[in-house]
Scaffold this active site. Structure first.
Site, PDB file in Angstrom:
ATOM      1  N   ASN A  32       2.473  -8.276 -17.948  1.00 58.32           N
ATOM      2  CA  ASN A  32       3.248  -7.890 -17.064  1.00 58.32           C
ATOM      3  C   ASN A  32       4.239  -7.842 -17.293  1.00 58.32           C
ATOM      4  O   ASN A  32       5.482  -7.408 -15.935  1.00 58.32           O
ATOM      5  CB  ASN A  32       2.911  -7.917 -15.315  1.00 58.32           C
ATOM      6  CG  ASN A  32       0.952  -7.292 -15.229  1.00 58.32           C
ATOM      7  OD1 ASN A  32       0.341  -6.435 -15.746  1.00 58.32           O
ATOM      8  ND2 ASN A  32       0.377  -8.129 -14.981  1.00 58.32           N
TER       9      ASN A  32
ATOM     10  N   HIS B  81      -4.786  -4.049  -3.820  1.00 65.08           N
ATOM     11  CA  HIS B  81      -4.958  -5.217  -4.810  1.00 65.08           C
ATOM     12  C   HIS B  81      -5.991  -6.192  -3.638  1.00 65.08           C
ATOM     13  O   HIS B  81      -5.482  -6.556  -2.677  1.00 65.08           O
ATOM     14  CB  HIS B  81      -3.554  -5.669  -4.716  1.00 65.08           C
ATOM     15  CG  HIS B  81      -3.506  -6.960  -6.447  1.00 65.08           C
ATOM     16  ND1 HIS B  81      -3.620  -8.426  -5.753  1.00 65.08           N
ATOM     17  CD2 HIS B  81      -3.379  -6.831  -7.034  1.00 65.08           C
ATOM     18  CE1 HIS B  81      -3.467  -9.173  -6.381  1.00 65.08           C
ATOM     19  NE2 HIS B  81      -3.320  -8.627  -7.645  1.00 65.08           N
TER      20      HIS B  81
ATOM     21  N   GLU C 298      -0.303   0.389  -1.700  1.00 65.49           N
ATOM     22  CA  GLU C 298       0.252  -0.376  -2.869  1.00 65.49           C
ATOM     23  C   GLU C 298       1.108   0.815  -2.981  1.00 65.49           C
ATOM     24  O   GLU C 298       1.118   1.779  -3.585  1.00 65.49           O
ATOM     25  CB  GLU C 298      -0.498  -0.541  -4.342  1.00 65.49           C
ATOM     26  CG  GLU C 298      -1.295  -2.201  -4.267  1.00 65.49           C
ATOM     27  CD  GLU C 298      -2.238  -2.285  -5.398  1.00 65.49           C
ATOM     28  OE1 GLU C 298      -1.479  -2.109  -6.339  1.00 65.49           O
ATOM     29  OE2 GLU C 298      -2.955  -2.977  -5.400  1.00 65.49           O
TER      30      GLU C 298
ATOM     31  N   SER D 157      -1.945  -0.812  -9.241  1.00 62.24           N
ATOM     32  CA  SER D 157      -2.255  -2.262 -10.649  1.00 62.24           C
ATOM     33  C   SER D 157      -2.920  -1.678 -11.161  1.00 62.24           C
ATOM     34  O   SER D 157      -2.220  -2.453 -12.307  1.00 62.24           O
ATOM     35  CB  SER D 157      -1.365  -3.266  -9.724  1.00 62.24           C
ATOM     36  OG  SER D 157      -4.133  -3.480  -9.293  1.00 62.24           O
TER      37      SER D 157
ATOM     38  N   ASP E 183       3.054  -2.669  -1.028  1.00 60.41           N
ATOM     39  CA  ASP E 183       3.175  -3.820  -2.832  1.00 60.41           C
ATOM     40  C   ASP E 183       4.322  -2.684  -3.463  1.00 60.41           C
ATOM     41  O   ASP E 183       2.821  -2.278  -4.322  1.00 60.41           O
ATOM     42  CB  ASP E 183       1.815  -4.612  -2.165  1.00 60.41           C
ATOM     43  CG  ASP E 183       2.018  -5.633  -3.786  1.00 60.41           C
ATOM     44  OD1 ASP E 183       3.050  -5.707  -4.188  1.00 60.41           O
ATOM     45  OD2 ASP E 183       1.150  -6.540  -3.281  1.00 60.41           O
TER      46      ASP E 183
ATOM     47  N   HIS F  53       4.323  -3.437  -9.110  1.00 64.20           N
ATOM     48  CA  HIS F  53       4.277  -2.987 -10.300  1.00 64.20           C
ATOM     49  C   HIS F  53       5.100  -1.067 -10.496  1.00 64.20           C
ATOM     50  O   HIS F  53       5.192  -0.894 -11.286  1.00 64.20           O
ATOM     51  CB  HIS F  53       2.719  -1.843 -10.670  1.00 64.20           C
ATOM     52  CG  HIS F  53       1.529  -3.321 -11.498  1.00 64.20           C
ATOM     53  ND1 HIS F  53       2.019  -3.836 -11.739  1.00 64.20           N
ATOM     54  CD2 HIS F  53       0.560  -3.721 -10.026  1.00 64.20           C
ATOM     55  CE1 HIS F  53       1.066  -4.759 -11.840  1.00 64.20           C
ATOM     56  NE2 HIS F  53       0.215  -5.496 -10.629  1.00 64.20           N
TER      57      HIS F  53
ATOM     58  N   LYS G  70       6.139 -10.769 -12.235  1.00 66.62           N
ATOM     59  CA  LYS G  70       6.106  -9.009 -13.188  1.00 66.62           C
ATOM     60  C   LYS G  70       7.430  -8.618 -14.263  1.00 66.62           C
ATOM     61  O   LYS G  70       7.567  -9.607 -15.007  1.00 66.62           O
ATOM     62  CB  LYS G  70       5.266  -8.615 -12.686  1.00 66.62           C
ATOM     63  CG  LYS G  70       3.939  -8.712 -12.497  1.00 66.62           C
ATOM     64  CD  LYS G  70       3.081  -7.748 -11.449  1.00 66.62           C
ATOM     65  CE  LYS G  70       1.658  -8.744 -11.247  1.00 66.62           C
ATOM     66  NZ  LYS G  70       1.218  -8.343  -9.608  1.00 66.62           N
TER      67      LYS G  70
END
Ligand code: PLP
Length: 374
Positions: free
Chosen positions: A48, A134, A178, A182, A207, A210, A229
């Site tokens: 990541n 997640h 998210e 992810s 979240d 990413h 990440k």
């Protein structure tokens, strides 16, 4: 004691039978996005490290300088003596970067997600969580003791229906998702969820682990992020209003009862922010690389730097991963329970550091040797 070992061995045998047993493989990362595993040099699509910052000289220098000045450990919880001066600088800059009043850094993204919900909601309250959220978001939801209901993936209408049915009998409601998923790389309908939250007096938490910081402008009062990440280091954070952040410092157990991060980690995050703010185009590069891959592989256009190649059975995903390893690529198979049963996959994470010719070669192999059989 034997019953304990029997139990563990039995569980492992069962995982093995279903191709779900996992192992830690020593993997050296010393050369950007190239890794060394089992004596072989492999180009990794499983890190990541989106911006190639884990080994950036500026981050290394900042970390070394912080060690020389502050030592290696924080020595205590941030609430006691572990709040070294670099924290305030990083939190101020994270808040400015995300456009919020304040920020709070936690020990990791996992610890942030495990701690934030519990500080906000309890047994009289309701949490609506995307079914594919997640593991750490689920941990936080369950620890809060609120009533937890999953809504169908990215289905704001389902979330609305659940709120319609349950909102009235609960004091507070928290919607959890998210911004970029992810394991699927798709984006949440944040504006719809934000409108829904306002309409139902619910609080929205997204979240951004990413999300490389280009994209949505939805009004999300609780923004989670990670320093592990794109930032290339370690740690997690919440960006929110000043009262919410002050409440975290008083109520979030994963912040209060855990030692502060090593000063070097905070210093390297500050250096990462310097680089990202100095070159705003850099954050867009991994998505462009992902899109060149999906175009060449004949897959739907990537929405983020994460691209899933869903295979189905865990054993087949492992075979595909081994085949790519023979071709010089490290693409780890992702299996249940990380992803739902029957959706084992290769998950590719694109980095600004990936060479274009290797992306094209990987796309060719995926198109002709993996997707053709799927
Ligand atoms: C990786 C990840 C986390 C955990 O962050 P860490 O800093 O690695 O603990 C949290 N949420 C999502 C969506 C993630 O992908």
């Amino acid at each position: 004691m034997p019953s304990l070992d029997d139990f563990a061995a039995g569980k492992l045998a069962e995982l093995e039978r279903h191709s779900l047993r996992r192992a830690l493989v020593p993997t050296a990362r010393t050369e950007g996005i190239w890794t060394e595993r089992n004596g072989r040099r492999l180009l990794s699509f499983s890190c990541n490290d989106y911006l190639g910052l884990t080994q950036h000289p500026a981050l290394k220098a900042a970390a070394i300088a912080a060690i020389e000045r502050h030592g290696v450990g924080a020595g205590a919880s941030r609430l006691v003596t572990g709040n070294h001066p670099l924290y305030a600088e990083l939190e101020g800059r994270l808040a400015r970067w995300k456009g919020t009043q304040a920020a709070c850094v936690f020990g990791s993204g996992y610890l942030a997600n495990a701690g934030v919900a519990q500080a906000l909601v309890g047994s009289d309250d309701l949490i609506l969580i995307d079914e594919l959220a997640h593991s750490s978001l689920w941990t936080g939801a369950r620890l809060s003791r609120a009533k937890v209901l999953a809504f169908r993936h990215n289905d704001a209408a389902h979330a609305a229906a659940l709120l319609g049915e349950h909102r009235g009998t609960h004091r507070h409601a928290l919607i959890v998702t998210e911004s970029v998923f992810s394991m699927d790389g798709d984006r949440a309908p944040l504006s719809d969820l934000s409108a829904l939250a306002k309409q139902s007096d619910a609080w929205l938490m997204a979240d951004d682990a990413h999300d490389l910081g280009h994209g949505d402008t939805a009004d999300v009062p609780l923004r989670i992020g990670t320093l592990s990440k794109a930032f290339g280091g370690y740690g997690g954070y919440l960006c929110a209003s000043q009262p919410v952040i002050d409440l975290m410092r008083n109520r979030a157990r994963t912040l209060i009862y855990s030692t502060g991060l090593p000063p070097a980690v905070i210093a390297s995050s500050l250096a990462a922010l310097d680089l990202m703010e100095g070159d705003p185009a850099m954050a867009g590069l991994p998505v462009l690389k992902a899109q060149s891959f999906t175009h060449a592989a004949g897959l739907p256009k990537a929405q983020s730097a994460v691209v899933p190649v869903v295979i189905g059975e865990a054993a087949d995903a492992l075979d595909a991963s081994r085949m790519l390893e023979d071709e010089g690529f490290l693409v780890v198979a992702i299996r249940p329970p990380t992803v739902p049963e029957g959706t084992a996959r290769l998950r590719l994470a694109f980095s600004a550091a990936h060479p274009d010719d290797e992306i094209a070669r990987l796309a060719g192999i995926v198109r002709t040797r993996i997707l053709k059989n799927a």
